[in-house]
Design a protein around this motif. Structure first.
Motif, PDB file in Angstrom:
ATOM      1  N   UNK A  49     -12.878   6.195  -8.706  1.00  0.00           N
ATOM      2  CA  UNK A  49     -11.543   6.246  -7.801  1.00  0.00           C
ATOM      3  C   UNK A  49     -11.986   5.034  -6.768  1.00  0.00           C
ATOM      4  N   UNK A  50     -13.120   5.374  -6.043  1.00  0.00           N
ATOM      5  CA  UNK A  50     -13.498   4.435  -5.128  1.00  0.00           C
ATOM      6  C   UNK A  50     -13.349   3.101  -5.550  1.00  0.00           C
ATOM      7  N   UNK A  51     -14.252   2.932  -6.643  1.00  0.00           N
ATOM      8  CA  UNK A  51     -14.496   1.636  -7.267  1.00  0.00           C
ATOM      9  C   UNK A  51     -13.003   0.936  -7.725  1.00  0.00           C
ATOM     10  N   UNK A  52     -12.135   1.825  -8.257  1.00  0.00           N
ATOM     11  CA  UNK A  52     -10.742   1.148  -8.602  1.00  0.00           C
ATOM     12  C   UNK A  52     -10.198   0.659  -7.230  1.00  0.00           C
ATOM     13  N   UNK A  53     -10.220   1.522  -6.304  1.00  0.00           N
ATOM     14  CA  UNK A  53     -10.033   0.896  -4.841  1.00  0.00           C
ATOM     15  C   UNK A  53     -10.367  -0.451  -4.474  1.00  0.00           C
ATOM     16  N   UNK A  54     -11.588  -0.476  -4.660  1.00  0.00           N
ATOM     17  CA  UNK A  54     -12.131  -1.933  -4.268  1.00  0.00           C
ATOM     18  C   UNK A  54     -11.781  -3.158  -5.224  1.00  0.00           C
ATOM     19  N   UNK A  55     -11.405  -2.518  -6.427  1.00  0.00           N
ATOM     20  CA  UNK A  55     -10.798  -3.474  -7.655  1.00  0.00           C
ATOM     21  C   UNK A  55      -9.597  -3.941  -6.918  1.00  0.00           C
ATOM     22  N   UNK A  56      -8.591  -2.900  -6.679  1.00  0.00           N
ATOM     23  CA  UNK A  56      -7.316  -3.144  -6.298  1.00  0.00           C
ATOM     24  C   UNK A  56      -7.099  -4.058  -5.000  1.00  0.00           C
ATOM     25  N   UNK A  57      -8.091  -3.822  -4.017  1.00  0.00           N
ATOM     26  CA  UNK A  57      -8.274  -4.559  -2.685  1.00  0.00           C
ATOM     27  C   UNK A  57      -8.660  -6.015  -3.134  1.00  0.00           C
ATOM     28  N   UNK A  58      -9.171  -6.484  -4.025  1.00  0.00           N
ATOM     29  CA  UNK A  58      -8.988  -7.841  -4.516  1.00  0.00           C
ATOM     30  C   UNK A  58      -7.774  -8.486  -4.779  1.00  0.00           C
ATOM     31  N   UNK A  59      -6.693  -7.776  -4.984  1.00  0.00           N
ATOM     32  CA  UNK A  59      -5.612  -8.342  -5.295  1.00  0.00           C
ATOM     33  C   UNK A  59      -4.516  -8.322  -4.054  1.00  0.00           C
ATOM     34  N   UNK A  60      -4.937  -7.668  -3.012  1.00  0.00           N
ATOM     35  CA  UNK A  60      -4.149  -7.483  -1.822  1.00  0.00           C
ATOM     36  C   UNK A  60      -4.208  -8.663  -0.890  1.00  0.00           C
ATOM     37  N   UNK A  61      -3.142  -8.699  -0.203  1.00  0.00           N
ATOM     38  CA  UNK A  61      -2.935  -9.787   1.047  1.00  0.00           C
ATOM     39  C   UNK A  61      -2.356  -9.539   1.992  1.00  0.00           C
ATOM     40  N   UNK A  62      -2.361 -10.058   3.341  1.00  0.00           N
ATOM     41  CA  UNK A  62      -1.494  -9.585   4.212  1.00  0.00           C
ATOM     42  C   UNK A  62       0.101  -9.595   3.837  1.00  0.00           C
ATOM     43  N   UNK A  63       0.841  -8.583   4.225  1.00  0.00           N
ATOM     44  CA  UNK A  63       2.080  -8.339   4.150  1.00  0.00           C
ATOM     45  C   UNK A  63       2.286  -7.261   2.805  1.00  0.00           C
ATOM     46  N   UNK A  64       1.225  -6.772   2.213  1.00  0.00           N
ATOM     47  CA  UNK A  64       1.440  -5.999   1.057  1.00  0.00           C
ATOM     48  C   UNK A  64       1.699  -4.554   1.543  1.00  0.00           C
ATOM     49  N   UNK A  65       2.428  -3.898   0.862  1.00  0.00           N
ATOM     50  CA  UNK A  65       2.987  -2.371   0.934  1.00  0.00           C
ATOM     51  C   UNK A  65       2.548  -1.545  -0.168  1.00  0.00           C
ATOM     52  N   UNK A  66       1.543  -0.861   0.093  1.00  0.00           N
ATOM     53  CA  UNK A  66       0.802   0.122  -1.181  1.00  0.00           C
ATOM     54  C   UNK A  66       1.458   1.451  -0.878  1.00  0.00           C
ATOM     55  N   UNK A  67       2.244   2.021  -1.750  1.00  0.00           N
ATOM     56  CA  UNK A  67       2.459   3.565  -1.698  1.00  0.00           C
ATOM     57  C   UNK A  67       1.883   4.266  -2.843  1.00  0.00           C
ATOM     58  N   UNK A  68       1.275   5.438  -2.153  1.00  0.00           N
ATOM     59  CA  UNK A  68       0.265   6.318  -2.898  1.00  0.00           C
ATOM     60  C   UNK A  68       0.886   7.571  -3.276  1.00  0.00           C
ATOM     61  N   UNK A  69       0.825   8.165  -4.462  1.00  0.00           N
ATOM     62  CA  UNK A  69       1.702   9.519  -4.321  1.00  0.00           C
ATOM     63  C   UNK A  69       0.643  10.393  -5.500  1.00  0.00           C
ATOM     64  N   UNK A  70       0.652  11.508  -5.510  1.00  0.00           N
ATOM     65  CA  UNK A  70      -0.093  12.532  -6.182  1.00  0.00           C
ATOM     66  C   UNK A  70      -0.371  14.038  -5.470  1.00  0.00           C
ATOM     67  N   UNK A  71      -0.818  14.972  -6.284  1.00  0.00           N
ATOM     68  CA  UNK A  71      -0.934  16.130  -5.936  1.00  0.00           C
ATOM     69  C   UNK A  71      -2.007  16.168  -4.513  1.00  0.00           C
TER      70      UNK A  71
END
Length: 197
Positions: A49-71
């Motif tokens: 899960x943490x590795x997936x977060x690092x992977x997604x971080x490579x796509x992010x730039x200033x101004x991005x809004x990321x919404x997380x949901x889950x139990x």
């Protein structure tokens, strides 16, 4: 698509979600409706899960809004920890439940990470005005846990991350993570994810 190490499998598809009403061009022709792009991942451990977060971080730039949901306990903060590592920010990323929001400045030239937990906030954006998220957003990556129905007004473009886990009395670490890119900012999500591993 080739799966990255740790058997992190992924599938990306175009998934129609109720589109906005199409606009009109000057010639009176309807513009093409945008279809959000969806990518699905299966992870089997907190490390993945943490590795997936690092992977997604490579796509992010200033101004991005990321919404997380889950139990509760699904892995939202673990994913955010990976985002923080990937963005190269200062400070340990922990759940901001009792402080509502934490700002993690960049250790380099990248954007800061603003990590918000909206779980205890009952209202919409009005109740979150004191957090000044609209001020932080242009130069930061804003990640909001439990933000559904509360922060969508911040941006027409957002990345929604939904984490599903087995519920009940189980030690199963398996999670299904769905990313939905909404708005023109995320039209290339699938290609970007394929290039990010």
């Amino acid at each position: 698509m080739e799966a990255p190490h740790n058997s992190l499998a992924a599938e990306a598809t175009n998934a129609p979600v109720a589109p906005a009403a199409p606009g009109e061009t000057q010639a009176g022709e309807a513009q093409a409706e945008e279809t959000p792009v969806t990518a699905r991942f299966e992870v089997t451990s907190p490390e993945q899960m943490q590795a997936l977060g690092r992977r997604i971080a490579g796509l992010l730039r200033p101004g991005d809004l990321v919404m997380l949901s889950g139990e509760l306990g699904a892995g939202k903060t673990t994913l955010t920890r990976g985002l923080g590592e990937g963005l190269g920010v200062r400070g340990a990323v922990t759940s901001p439940t009792f402080v509502i929001a934490r700002v993690h400045p960049s250790l380099g030239t990248g954007p800061a990470l603003v990590h918000v937990d909206a779980y205890r906030l009952g209202g919409g954006l009005d109740e979150m005005e004191d957090l000044d998220l609209d001020v932080s957003l242009p130069e930061s990556v804003v990640v909001v846990e439990w933000g559904d129905g509360k922060v969508e007004e911040l941006s027409d473009d957002r990345l929604q991350v939904v984490i599903h886990r087995a519920v009940g009395d189980t030690d199963d670490e398996r999670r299904s993570v769905t990313l939905v890119g909404i708005g023109t900012r995320w039209t290339g999500l699938r290609a970007a994810l394929e290039a990010a591993h």
